[in-house]
Design a protein around this motif. Structure first.
Motif, PDB file in Angstrom:
ATOM      1  N   MET A  19       0.828  -1.194   0.000  1.00  0.00           N
ATOM      2  CA  MET A  19       0.000   0.000   0.000  1.00  0.00           C
ATOM      3  C   MET A  19       0.867   1.250   0.000  1.00  0.00           C
ATOM      4  O   MET A  19       1.742   1.426   0.827  1.00  0.00           O
ATOM      5  N   GLY A  20       0.618   2.116  -0.995  1.00  0.00           N
ATOM      6  CA  GLY A  20       1.257   3.414  -1.028  1.00  0.00           C
ATOM      7  C   GLY A  20       2.732   3.403  -1.338  1.00  0.00           C
ATOM      8  O   GLY A  20       3.420   4.377  -1.086  1.00  0.00           O
ATOM      9  N   ALA A  29      -2.360   3.823  -3.292  1.00  0.00           N
ATOM     10  CA  ALA A  29      -2.193   2.960  -4.454  1.00  0.00           C
ATOM     11  C   ALA A  29      -1.690   1.596  -4.018  1.00  0.00           C
ATOM     12  O   ALA A  29      -1.232   1.407  -2.892  1.00  0.00           O
ATOM     13  N   VAL A  30      -1.779   0.675  -4.945  1.00  0.00           N
ATOM     14  CA  VAL A  30      -1.339  -0.702  -4.707  1.00  0.00           C
ATOM     15  C   VAL A  30      -0.247  -1.044  -5.701  1.00  0.00           C
ATOM     16  O   VAL A  30      -0.344  -0.698  -6.887  1.00  0.00           O
ATOM     17  N   THR A  31       0.806  -1.693  -5.233  1.00  0.00           N
ATOM     18  CA  THR A  31       1.848  -2.231  -6.098  1.00  0.00           C
ATOM     19  C   THR A  31       1.751  -3.751  -6.069  1.00  0.00           C
ATOM     20  O   THR A  31       1.682  -4.342  -4.996  1.00  0.00           O
ATOM     21  N   ARG A  48       5.349  -5.830 -13.307  1.00  0.00           N
ATOM     22  CA  ARG A  48       5.040  -4.989 -12.139  1.00  0.00           C
ATOM     23  C   ARG A  48       3.805  -4.147 -12.455  1.00  0.00           C
ATOM     24  O   ARG A  48       3.653  -3.659 -13.575  1.00  0.00           O
ATOM     25  N   ASN A  49       2.947  -3.975 -11.456  1.00  0.00           N
ATOM     26  CA  ASN A  49       1.699  -3.230 -11.633  1.00  0.00           C
ATOM     27  C   ASN A  49       1.526  -2.214 -10.517  1.00  0.00           C
ATOM     28  O   ASN A  49       1.797  -2.497  -9.358  1.00  0.00           O
ATOM     29  N   LYS A  50       1.068  -1.017 -10.884  1.00  0.00           N
ATOM     30  CA  LYS A  50       0.652  -0.011  -9.912  1.00  0.00           C
ATOM     31  C   LYS A  50      -0.719   0.510 -10.335  1.00  0.00           C
ATOM     32  O   LYS A  50      -0.945   0.788 -11.523  1.00  0.00           O
ATOM     33  N   HIS A  51      -1.605   0.645  -9.353  1.00  0.00           N
ATOM     34  CA  HIS A  51      -2.945   1.127  -9.662  1.00  0.00           C
ATOM     35  C   HIS A  51      -3.564   1.733  -8.417  1.00  0.00           C
ATOM     36  O   HIS A  51      -3.128   1.463  -7.288  1.00  0.00           O
ATOM     37  N   PRO A  52      -4.590   2.574  -8.582  1.00  0.00           N
ATOM     38  CA  PRO A  52      -5.273   3.130  -7.407  1.00  0.00           C
ATOM     39  C   PRO A  52      -5.862   2.012  -6.556  1.00  0.00           C
ATOM     40  O   PRO A  52      -6.322   0.992  -7.079  1.00  0.00           O
ATOM     41  N   ALA A  53      -5.848   2.190  -5.259  1.00  0.00           N
ATOM     42  CA  ALA A  53      -6.425   1.172  -4.374  1.00  0.00           C
ATOM     43  C   ALA A  53      -7.901   0.983  -4.680  1.00  0.00           C
ATOM     44  O   ALA A  53      -8.421  -0.130  -4.618  1.00  0.00           O
ATOM     45  N   TRP A  87       7.410   7.461 -13.091  1.00  0.00           N
ATOM     46  CA  TRP A  87       6.380   7.619 -14.115  1.00  0.00           C
ATOM     47  C   TRP A  87       5.182   6.713 -13.797  1.00  0.00           C
ATOM     48  O   TRP A  87       4.024   7.103 -13.943  1.00  0.00           O
ATOM     49  N   MET A  88       5.451   5.486 -13.342  1.00  0.00           N
ATOM     50  CA  MET A  88       4.364   4.586 -12.973  1.00  0.00           C
ATOM     51  C   MET A  88       3.561   5.147 -11.793  1.00  0.00           C
ATOM     52  O   MET A  88       2.327   5.063 -11.781  1.00  0.00           O
ATOM     53  N   ASP A  89       4.249   5.735 -10.813  1.00  0.00           N
ATOM     54  CA  ASP A  89       3.558   6.381  -9.702  1.00  0.00           C
ATOM     55  C   ASP A  89       2.646   7.495 -10.199  1.00  0.00           C
ATOM     56  O   ASP A  89       1.498   7.621  -9.776  1.00  0.00           O
ATOM     57  N   TRP A  90       3.196   8.310 -11.090  1.00  0.00           N
ATOM     58  CA  TRP A  90       2.460   9.463 -11.611  1.00  0.00           C
ATOM     59  C   TRP A  90       1.197   9.002 -12.331  1.00  0.00           C
ATOM     60  O   TRP A  90       0.117   9.576 -12.164  1.00  0.00           O
TER      61      TRP A  90
END
Length: 347
Positions: A19-20, A29-31, A48-53, A87-90
């Motif tokens: 988380m975060g 967000a979730v990684t 690897r994936n990042k997306h809003p929780a 960039w993935m965070d953004w």
């Protein structure tokens, strides 16, 4: 960590949810990290994936897969925080479901057994066709996971070749295409058959040389401001750590299939893929000071995109091949997001 089965695939997938991670405190967000099977036994692919929780509504235009270039893996660049944000965070903070893929032989993905032998013992491994197979498996995994039909591909350098090649054969799975610092034909003397025969299976790369290569076309007085030494040091640390079995400390291994492809195609006047066949919206975006894929190269490719319903060309001022982690990186991020979020003009 938990094991799960991808729907209908029979692939064992490992996932980690954090988380975060690496995101601003205001953005929850979730990684997640996955290992999915390639067609080569024992050589899994790292995704690897990042997306809003709170990801309730998965949309094709908000589902993005990043594809890396010929030398370094995806995760250490697309997810390399600069001032606390990659960039993935953004993208995740903006509501995107964003992924990065390490092609087989790079980073945290499995490596061909030839890469544990001397380079000269085998022919080049992991060419564009092999890599497109990896992309296909990653795309199918993401679409199955999200019960979706299409995805956005963002390819950097050789990654743009992979994205374009995939779109040539699977346009029904592509929502939009972003070609960042793309390869195209090179004005060089074509290699001989003897030159082609001498290419070894893989190469040993010292990433400490990358900054000088990227800044080659930057005026001397502006180099430190363009790509700071501190940011480069962070990227260097992450990239060196990406190879668990380097041939020499502080180096990374890279497959040479892409090198052979470059010689056979781009350096021999033969495109590796066909942009005229693109029927999806496409963006070509480059840095003003890109010495590896200069703006003139990208414009020639852009002019070949003749069947797309919507195409756009963007040049980021005072940026190089590594614009994604430079001072003007937000111009790159924003231009890509604007392209993805703009409606396709009616003809």
């Amino acid at each position: 960590m938990k094991a799960m089965m991808a729907r209908g695939w029979g692939l064992v997938v490992a996932a980690v949810m954090l988380m975060g991670a690496s995101l601003p405190a205001s953005a929850e967000a979730v990684t997640e990290e996955f290992k999915i099977a390639s067609k080569w036994p024992g050589q899994n692919l790292y995704l690897r994936n990042k997306h809003p929780a709170a990801l309730y509504d998965v949309k094709p235009e908000k589902t993005v897969l990043f594809l890396h270039g010929a030398t370094y893996p995806a995760h250490s660049s697309f997810d390399m925080p600069v001032d606390g944000q990659s960039w993935m965070d953004w993208m995740a903070a903006r509501g995107y479901d964003v992924y990065s893929l390490d092609i087989r032989g790079y980073g945290k993905s499995g490596h061909p057994p030839e890469m544990s032998q001397t380079p000269e013992a085998n022919p080049p491994v992991v060419d564009t066709s092999d890599a497109v197979d990896d992309v296909t498996r990653a795309v199918d995994f993401i679409l199955s996971r999200r019960n979706s039909q299409r995805i956005v591909l963002v390819g950097w350098s050789w990654g743009a070749t992979l994205a374009g090649s995939f779109a040539n054969t699977s346009q029904d799975k592509v929502e939009r295409l972003v070609l960042y610092a793309p390869q195209w034909l090179r004005d060089v003397t074509p290699p001989s058959d003897a030159d082609l025969a001498r290419v070894p299976a893989w190469r040993q790369v010292d990433p400490r040389d990358a900054r000088e290569i990227w800044l080659k076309a930057v005026p001397e007085a502006k180099r430190d401001a363009t790509l700071s030494k501190a940011v480069f040091a962070d990227w260097l640390k992450a990239t060196i750590a990406s190879d668990a079995e380097p041939a020499v400390p502080n180096t990374v291994r890279a497959p040479n299939g892409v090198v052979l492809d470059t010689m056979r195609y781009w350096a021999s006047g033969k495109p590796r893929w066909n942009p005229e066949r693109l029927s999806v919206p496409a963006l070509v975006i480059q840095g003003e000071w890109d010495a590896e894929a200069p703006p003139s190269m990208g414009m020639r490719l852009f002019n070949k995109i003749t069947s797309s319903p919507y195409k756009r060309y963007v040049m980021v001022g005072e940026a190089t091949h590594a614009a994604l982690m430079e001072k003007n990186r937000k111009q790159l991020y924003q231009a890509v997001a604007e392209f993805l979020e703009s409606p396709v003009p009616q003809r």
